[in-house]
Design a protein around this motif. Sequence first.
Motif, mmCIF file in Angstrom:
data_model
loop_
_atom_site.group_PDB
_atom_site.id
_atom_site.type_symbol
_atom_site.label_atom_id
_atom_site.label_comp_id
_atom_site.label_asym_id
_atom_site.label_seq_id
_atom_site.Cartn_x
_atom_site.Cartn_y
_atom_site.Cartn_z
ATOM 1 N N CYS A 80 3.782 7.257 -6.132
ATOM 2 C CA CYS A 80 2.872 7.840 -5.135
ATOM 3 C C CYS A 80 2.528 9.288 -5.480
ATOM 4 C CB CYS A 80 3.495 7.782 -3.744
ATOM 5 S SG CYS A 80 3.535 6.165 -2.963
ATOM 6 N N ARG A 118 -1.227 10.567 -6.377
ATOM 7 C CA ARG A 118 -1.854 11.578 -5.514
ATOM 8 C C ARG A 118 -2.304 12.781 -6.326
ATOM 9 N NH1 ARG A 118 1.805 15.416 -2.018
ATOM 10 N NH2 ARG A 118 2.161 16.041 -4.189
ATOM 11 N N HIS A 134 -6.689 8.370 -3.740
ATOM 12 C CA HIS A 134 -6.535 8.353 -2.282
ATOM 13 C C HIS A 134 -5.688 7.129 -1.946
ATOM 14 C CE1 HIS A 134 -8.622 8.676 1.896
ATOM 15 N NE2 HIS A 134 -7.562 7.907 2.007
ATOM 16 N N ARG A 164 -3.692 8.017 5.551
ATOM 17 C CA ARG A 164 -3.139 8.009 4.193
ATOM 18 C C ARG A 164 -1.730 7.427 4.326
ATOM 19 N NH1 ARG A 164 -5.799 11.108 0.254
ATOM 20 N NH2 ARG A 164 -7.644 12.151 1.067
ATOM 21 N N GLU A 220 1.105 8.153 1.730
ATOM 22 C CA GLU A 220 1.534 9.545 1.737
ATOM 23 C C GLU A 220 2.397 9.841 2.955
ATOM 24 O OE1 GLU A 220 -1.534 12.347 1.018
ATOM 25 O OE2 GLU A 220 -2.437 11.149 -0.563
#
Length: 198
Positions: free
Chosen positions: A108, A112, A117, A167, A170
Motif C-alpha cells: 500500500c 500510494r 489512488h 481511500r 489507506e
Amino acid sequence: MKIKRIVTVYFSPTGGTKKISSMLANDLGQLWKIPIEEIDFTLPSARVKKYHFSTEDFVIIASPVYAGRLPNKIMPDYKQCFFGEDTLAVPMVVYGNRSYGDALTELCLIMRDCGFHLIGAAAMVGRHAFSQTLAKDRPDERDMAEINTFAENLAGSIDKGRCQIQRLAEDRFLKNQAAVGAYYTPLKGEYEKKSVKV
C-alpha cells in the motif's frame, strides 16, 4: 472518470499469485466489459522497463508474501517501475495461510507513493510455496466466491463515484505504517545474526 482497461501486475515464481490476481481481474473485466492486460514481473527482463498508468486504467499489483513481508529483492523494483497518475488501484498479497504480516501495508505504501489512488486492498490465501499440505487446494470455492464479492464491491463503489471520497486501503493499512519493522534477519549458527540487505 471512465475506466477503459484493467492491468494486472504480478510477481509470481510459483504461479499462485498470478492465478489469484487474474481471478479478480477477470471478475472485474466481466462486470465492466473492458479488456484485461497482464504484466508478468517475475523475470528480471520485465523489471528494466518503467510502466506508466493513467486515470483510464484500473491496476492490480500483486505479490507473494515471504516471511510476512514483500520479497525484499523485488521491493525496489516495485518502487522504480510502476507509476500512476491518481490511477485507481488495488494492492494484493498472496500468502500460504500462515500470516501476511506487514506485506500488505508495505505494498500500500509503495503504491500510494508511486501515484496510485488506493480504493481497496486484499490479502488472499494460496497454497504455501514451500509446502504440499499447508493451504492445499487453495484458493478453493469459498476463496473464489470472496474474490467475486470483492470485485462486485469494488465495481459498485467506482461506478457510484464513491472512490472520490473514500481511500479504503489507506484508512485501514497506512495509519499504522510506523509499525512496519526491519526485514527478517535469519540466524547464522546458533545466535549470530546474518545481515540481509533490503
